[in-house]
Design a protein around this motif. Structure first.
Motif, PDB file in Angstrom:
ATOM      1  N   PRO A  76       0.836  -1.204   0.000  1.00 10.61           N
ATOM      2  CA  PRO A  76       0.000   0.000   0.000  1.00 10.61           C
ATOM      3  C   PRO A  76       0.874   1.260   0.000  1.00 10.61           C
ATOM      4  N   ILE A  77       0.458   2.244  -0.775  1.00 10.38           N
ATOM      5  CA  ILE A  77       1.200   3.488  -0.912  1.00 10.38           C
ATOM      6  C   ILE A  77       0.308   4.654  -0.534  1.00 10.38           C
ATOM      7  N   ARG A  93      -4.071  10.213   8.333  1.00 11.40           N
ATOM      8  CA  ARG A  93      -4.965   9.145   7.874  1.00 11.40           C
ATOM      9  C   ARG A  93      -4.484   8.545   6.560  1.00 11.40           C
ATOM     10  N   ALA A  94      -3.878   9.356   5.725  1.00 13.21           N
ATOM     11  CA  ALA A  94      -3.388   8.854   4.439  1.00 13.21           C
ATOM     12  C   ALA A  94      -2.302   7.800   4.625  1.00 13.21           C
ATOM     13  N   VAL A  95      -1.434   7.986   5.599  1.00 18.65           N
ATOM     14  CA  VAL A  95      -0.291   7.083   5.763  1.00 18.65           C
ATOM     15  C   VAL A  95      -0.609   5.848   6.598  1.00 18.65           C
ATOM     16  N   VAL A  99       4.893   2.622   1.971  1.00 16.83           N
ATOM     17  CA  VAL A  99       5.633   3.630   1.218  1.00 16.83           C
ATOM     18  C   VAL A  99       4.823   4.912   1.226  1.00 16.83           C
ATOM     19  N   VAL A 100       5.480   6.025   1.513  1.00 15.49           N
ATOM     20  CA  VAL A 100       4.817   7.331   1.504  1.00 15.49           C
ATOM     21  C   VAL A 100       5.587   8.239   0.552  1.00 15.49           C
ATOM     22  N   LEU A 101       4.872   8.748  -0.446  1.00 16.12           N
ATOM     23  CA  LEU A 101       5.438   9.695  -1.404  1.00 16.12           C
ATOM     24  C   LEU A 101       4.878  11.068  -1.109  1.00 16.12           C
ATOM     25  N   SER A 102       5.730  12.065  -1.150  1.00 16.62           N
ATOM     26  CA  SER A 102       5.297  13.437  -0.920  1.00 16.62           C
ATOM     27  C   SER A 102       5.690  14.293  -2.113  1.00 16.62           C
ATOM     28  N   ALA A 114       2.406   9.467  12.452  1.00 18.38           N
ATOM     29  CA  ALA A 114       1.393   8.436  12.194  1.00 18.38           C
ATOM     30  C   ALA A 114       1.925   7.270  11.370  1.00 18.38           C
ATOM     31  N   MET A 115       3.125   7.396  10.829  1.00 22.68           N
ATOM     32  CA  MET A 115       3.668   6.340   9.975  1.00 22.68           C
ATOM     33  C   MET A 115       4.029   5.107  10.780  1.00 22.68           C
TER      34      MET A 115
END
Length: 98
Positions: free
Chosen positions: A5-6, A55-57, A62-65, A86-87
């Motif tokens: 999930p990203i 909430r998105a993470v 993987v988190v892209l900004s 929150a990660m």
């Protein structure tokens, strides 16, 4: 094998293009944008929209900004509902902001 999930923070020109490519490749995707309407355009391709960066993470490996500037990045990462605290442990962060 299921795909990681990203989360994608920032769905402007660069972010929305990246989101479309990630969904085309079959990745589960949650997006956040300060202007929610921009993020909601990605629902039609299967993206989930989050109300806050935190909430998105949730659950993302993987988190892209892809945010516009330092102020937007600081708010998304460190603000009251920021992504960083929150990660989940072991997540990968990719900062692509200008």
């Amino acid at each position: 094998m299921s795909k990681q999930p990203i989360a994608l923070l920032g769905t402007g020109t660069m972010g929305s293009g990246m989101a479309r490519n990630l969904r085309k490749a079959g990745f589960p995707l949650t997006v956040y944008n300060r202007t929610r309407e921009k993020a909601e355009r990605l629902v039609e391709i299967g993206a989930q929209v989050a109300d806050t960066p935190a909430r998105a993470v949730a659950g993302a490996g993987v988190v892209l900004s892809m945010l516009a500037d330092d102020d937007a990045s600081r708010e998304a990462w460190l603000g009251p509902d920021g992504a960083l605290p929150a990660m989940q442990a072991g997540s990968v962060v990719v900062e692509c902001g200008t």
